[in-house]
Design a protein around this motif. Structure first.
Motif, PDB file in Angstrom:
ATOM      1  N   UNK A 103      29.775  26.682  36.372  1.00  0.00           N
ATOM      2  CA  UNK A 103      28.523  26.011  36.010  1.00  0.00           C
ATOM      3  C   UNK A 103      27.505  26.000  37.154  1.00  0.00           C
ATOM      4  N   UNK A 104      27.923  26.338  38.359  1.00  0.00           N
ATOM      5  CA  UNK A 104      27.021  26.336  39.504  1.00  0.00           C
ATOM      6  C   UNK A 104      26.563  27.745  39.896  1.00  0.00           C
ATOM      7  N   UNK A 105      27.072  28.753  39.213  1.00  0.00           N
ATOM      8  CA  UNK A 105      26.710  30.132  39.556  1.00  0.00           C
ATOM      9  C   UNK A 105      25.315  30.458  39.075  1.00  0.00           C
ATOM     10  N   UNK A 106      24.596  31.195  39.900  1.00  0.00           N
ATOM     11  CA  UNK A 106      23.266  31.655  39.521  1.00  0.00           C
ATOM     12  C   UNK A 106      23.404  32.799  38.521  1.00  0.00           C
ATOM     13  N   UNK A 107      22.366  33.003  37.717  1.00  0.00           N
ATOM     14  CA  UNK A 107      22.425  33.992  36.646  1.00  0.00           C
ATOM     15  C   UNK A 107      22.251  35.424  37.070  1.00  0.00           C
ATOM     16  N   UNK A 108      21.543  35.717  38.121  1.00  0.00           N
ATOM     17  CA  UNK A 108      21.224  37.101  38.466  1.00  0.00           C
ATOM     18  C   UNK A 108      22.075  37.672  39.575  1.00  0.00           C
ATOM     19  N   UNK A 109      21.996  38.984  39.707  1.00  0.00           N
ATOM     20  CA  UNK A 109      22.640  39.675  40.812  1.00  0.00           C
ATOM     21  C   UNK A 109      24.056  40.143  40.564  1.00  0.00           C
ATOM     22  N   UNK A 110      24.619  39.807  39.404  1.00  0.00           N
ATOM     23  CA  UNK A 110      26.006  40.164  39.151  1.00  0.00           C
ATOM     24  C   UNK A 110      26.194  41.656  38.931  1.00  0.00           C
ATOM     25  N   UNK A 111      25.241  42.318  38.288  1.00  0.00           N
ATOM     26  CA  UNK A 111      25.378  43.753  38.042  1.00  0.00           C
ATOM     27  C   UNK A 111      25.446  44.547  39.331  1.00  0.00           C
ATOM     28  N   UNK A 112      24.509  44.272  40.236  1.00  0.00           N
ATOM     29  CA  UNK A 112      24.508  44.978  41.526  1.00  0.00           C
ATOM     30  C   UNK A 112      25.766  44.614  42.318  1.00  0.00           C
ATOM     31  N   UNK A 113      26.210  43.379  42.201  1.00  0.00           N
ATOM     32  CA  UNK A 113      27.451  42.938  42.850  1.00  0.00           C
ATOM     33  C   UNK A 113      28.615  43.828  42.404  1.00  0.00           C
ATOM     34  N   UNK A 114      28.712  44.078  41.091  1.00  0.00           N
ATOM     35  CA  UNK A 114      29.806  44.915  40.592  1.00  0.00           C
ATOM     36  C   UNK A 114      29.626  46.377  40.995  1.00  0.00           C
ATOM     37  N   UNK A 115      28.392  46.861  41.052  1.00  0.00           N
ATOM     38  CA  UNK A 115      28.154  48.231  41.536  1.00  0.00           C
ATOM     39  C   UNK A 115      28.676  48.348  42.966  1.00  0.00           C
ATOM     40  N   UNK A 116      28.412  47.350  43.785  1.00  0.00           N
ATOM     41  CA  UNK A 116      28.911  47.352  45.170  1.00  0.00           C
ATOM     42  C   UNK A 116      30.433  47.382  45.213  1.00  0.00           C
ATOM     43  N   UNK A 117      31.073  46.716  44.268  1.00  0.00           N
ATOM     44  CA  UNK A 117      32.540  46.687  44.226  1.00  0.00           C
ATOM     45  C   UNK A 117      33.122  47.991  43.671  1.00  0.00           C
TER      46      UNK A 117
END
Length: 140
Positions: A103-117
């Motif tokens: 519930x405290x996670x921000x909505x954006x940036x997850x796609x690029x995060x997974x690309x980095x992984x």
């Protein structure tokens, strides 16, 4: 030995992303990548192209295109996605915190995060008024 390169140009429209992903997936299979590596390439291309259309062009293609250049390397596959949106380096985004409570996670940036992984090497450059986002996946 020369560079084994494949290129695709698509209109900057959401309904064209699947064609870009299928193209990259086919080149990844041709390069001898594992099923997991092919999938990582596919998802990474989907994410970056979606971000370009959504954030770079604000869903208005205006005749813009996205170029995808795949280079088959002895060690894997290099994918460069090129667009003429405003300069933007997604590698400078702060990574979201996956350990934060849901519930405290921000909505954006997850796609690029997974690309980095998913990808083994990433690079961004702004060359001749175009964004060049390079991703490399090693054979697994």
């Amino acid at each position: 030995m020369g560079v084994n390169e494949r290129k695709l140009r698509i209109p900057a429209k959401l309904d064209q992303i699947e064609a870009a992903c299928e193209f990259v997936g086919g080149v990844a299979r041709e390069a001898g990548m594992s099923d997991d590596a092919v999938y990582h390439c596919y998802l990474s291309v989907e994410e970056i192209c979606t971000n370009i259309i959504e954030h770079g062009y604000h869903y208005h293609d205006g005749g813009h295109v996205i170029d995808i250049v795949c280079r088959i390397l002895s060690t894997g596959l290099q994918i460069t996605i090129i667009d003429d949106a405003a300069p933007f380096n997604p590698l400078r985004l702060d990574d979201p915190d996956p350990s934060a409570p849901l519930m405290e996670r921000k909505g954006g940036g997850w796609g690029v995060f997974f690309v980095k992984k998913y990808m083994d090497r990433l690079d961004y450059r702004f060359i001749n008024n175009r964004n060049h986002f390079m991703m490399q996946k090693n054979k697994s």
